[in-house]
Design a protein around this motif. Sequence first.
Motif, PDB file in Angstrom:
ATOM      1  N   LYS A 135      47.924  71.078  50.996  1.00 40.61           N
ATOM      2  CA  LYS A 135      47.482  69.717  51.437  1.00 40.61           C
ATOM      3  C   LYS A 135      45.810  69.731  50.987  1.00 40.61           C
ATOM      4  CE  LYS A 135      51.069  68.411  54.228  1.00 40.61           C
ATOM      5  NZ  LYS A 135      51.414  67.423  55.390  1.00 40.61           N
ATOM      6  N   GLY A 137      42.634  66.789  50.777  1.00 41.11           N
ATOM      7  CA  GLY A 137      42.312  65.543  50.868  1.00 41.11           C
ATOM      8  C   GLY A 137      41.408  65.263  49.610  1.00 41.11           C
ATOM      9  N   THR A 159      46.149  64.487  48.566  1.00 38.02           N
ATOM     10  CA  THR A 159      46.114  63.448  49.153  1.00 38.02           C
ATOM     11  C   THR A 159      45.021  62.383  49.114  1.00 38.02           C
ATOM     12  OG1 THR A 159      47.683  64.363  50.760  1.00 38.02           O
ATOM     13  CG2 THR A 159      46.634  62.439  51.447  1.00 38.02           C
ATOM     14  N   TYR A 161      42.481  59.596  49.855  1.00 41.03           N
ATOM     15  CA  TYR A 161      42.012  58.761  51.096  1.00 41.03           C
ATOM     16  C   TYR A 161      41.181  57.497  50.512  1.00 41.03           C
ATOM     17  CZ  TYR A 161      44.056  62.048  54.069  1.00 41.03           C
ATOM     18  OH  TYR A 161      44.957  62.782  54.900  1.00 41.03           O
ATOM     19  N   ASP A 166      37.726  59.239  56.479  1.00 45.77           N
ATOM     20  CA  ASP A 166      39.199  59.430  56.391  1.00 45.77           C
ATOM     21  C   ASP A 166      39.449  60.971  56.110  1.00 45.77           C
ATOM     22  OD1 ASP A 166      39.532  56.557  57.345  1.00 45.77           O
ATOM     23  OD2 ASP A 166      39.230  56.170  55.294  1.00 45.77           O
ATOM     24  N   ALA A 170      40.817  64.050  58.487  1.00 42.25           N
ATOM     25  CA  ALA A 170      41.990  64.462  58.332  1.00 42.25           C
ATOM     26  C   ALA A 170      41.953  66.104  58.141  1.00 42.25           C
ATOM     27  CB  ALA A 170      42.759  63.952  56.984  1.00 42.25           C
ATOM     28  N   SER A 173      41.424  67.281  61.773  1.00 44.50           N
ATOM     29  CA  SER A 173      42.703  67.276  62.762  1.00 44.50           C
ATOM     30  C   SER A 173      43.674  68.324  62.137  1.00 44.50           C
ATOM     31  CB  SER A 173      43.053  65.786  62.667  1.00 44.50           C
ATOM     32  OG  SER A 173      43.777  65.513  61.364  1.00 44.50           O
ATOM     33  N   SER A 175      45.576  67.858  59.166  1.00 34.39           N
ATOM     34  CA  SER A 175      46.475  67.062  58.379  1.00 34.39           C
ATOM     35  C   SER A 175      46.367  67.344  57.022  1.00 34.39           C
ATOM     36  CB  SER A 175      46.231  65.362  58.532  1.00 34.39           C
ATOM     37  OG  SER A 175      46.193  64.994  59.650  1.00 34.39           O
ATOM     38  N   VAL A 176      45.171  68.097  56.424  1.00 34.62           N
ATOM     39  CA  VAL A 176      45.165  68.656  55.278  1.00 34.62           C
ATOM     40  C   VAL A 176      44.388  69.964  55.563  1.00 34.62           C
ATOM     41  CG1 VAL A 176      44.925  66.366  53.991  1.00 34.62           C
ATOM     42  CG2 VAL A 176      42.808  67.431  54.859  1.00 34.62           C
ATOM     43  N   ASP A 177      44.592  70.905  54.341  1.00 32.97           N
ATOM     44  CA  ASP A 177      43.960  72.103  54.618  1.00 32.97           C
ATOM     45  C   ASP A 177      42.515  72.114  53.913  1.00 32.97           C
ATOM     46  OD1 ASP A 177      46.583  73.591  55.418  1.00 32.97           O
ATOM     47  OD2 ASP A 177      47.285  72.635  53.491  1.00 32.97           O
TER      48      ASP A 177
END
Length: 254
Positions: A135, A137, A159, A161, A166, A170, A173, A175-177
Amino acid sequence: MNGKWLTSLSAAVALSLGSTMASAETLSAVTDPSFVPFEMMDQESGEMVGFDMDILQEVAKRAGFDYNLRTMDFNGIIPALQTGNADIALAGITITEEREKIVDFSDPYYDSGLRLLIRASNDNVDELADLEGKKIGTKIGSTSYDYLTANLDDTEGVTPYPGSSDMYMALMSGSVDAVFYDAPNVGYFSRTKGEGKVKTVGPLYEGQQYGIALVDGSEWVDDVNDALAAMKEDGTYKTIYEKWFGKMPEDMGM
């Protein structure tokens, strides 16, 4: 020959030389106040600070000119040079064939492009190819998004954003690598809000080069280039770069 006359003559010559050496030419310098972290207003001091401001200060000292700095919208900078309302400009200005027809540029002083940002604990990513199937971002409508979709075999994990904050949130946190975006922006984030939490890795992708812009036919081009070359040679450039962007990529050609 009269000794008193010689003494008076020597004093006059020394005074004249001292006056000449002290009166460096003052150039009109312009910048865009909103291109973080190249140039921005320090809210406490009211002074312009940033990477370009440090470069300008050092170049002026070495080239032998003083300057008065003022700010303007970026789209007014090249016209200001073209009409002679400014002598020199630093504002993350990309060197292009079109601009070179109407202003002079120094040698490139900053290699820009796209760069990867990953969590500080991640030791498994060195380049974009390491992120196939993971993933990533990026920002909606950006050249970084276009680059990812054009160069990755597996784009399912890309992904987009709406804003840079944002995608950075991510990343931190989990949510993305990784985040893939403009090199100056990710470098600055890694040195400020993301310090100790994220790091930049890999080379620059899809590179562009920034130059110091001067009035067409400026007598200062050679002196500016000599100053930049000396800064790169003695490590001053690297020190300024890493103050604002973190570790300098080995392939920057500096």
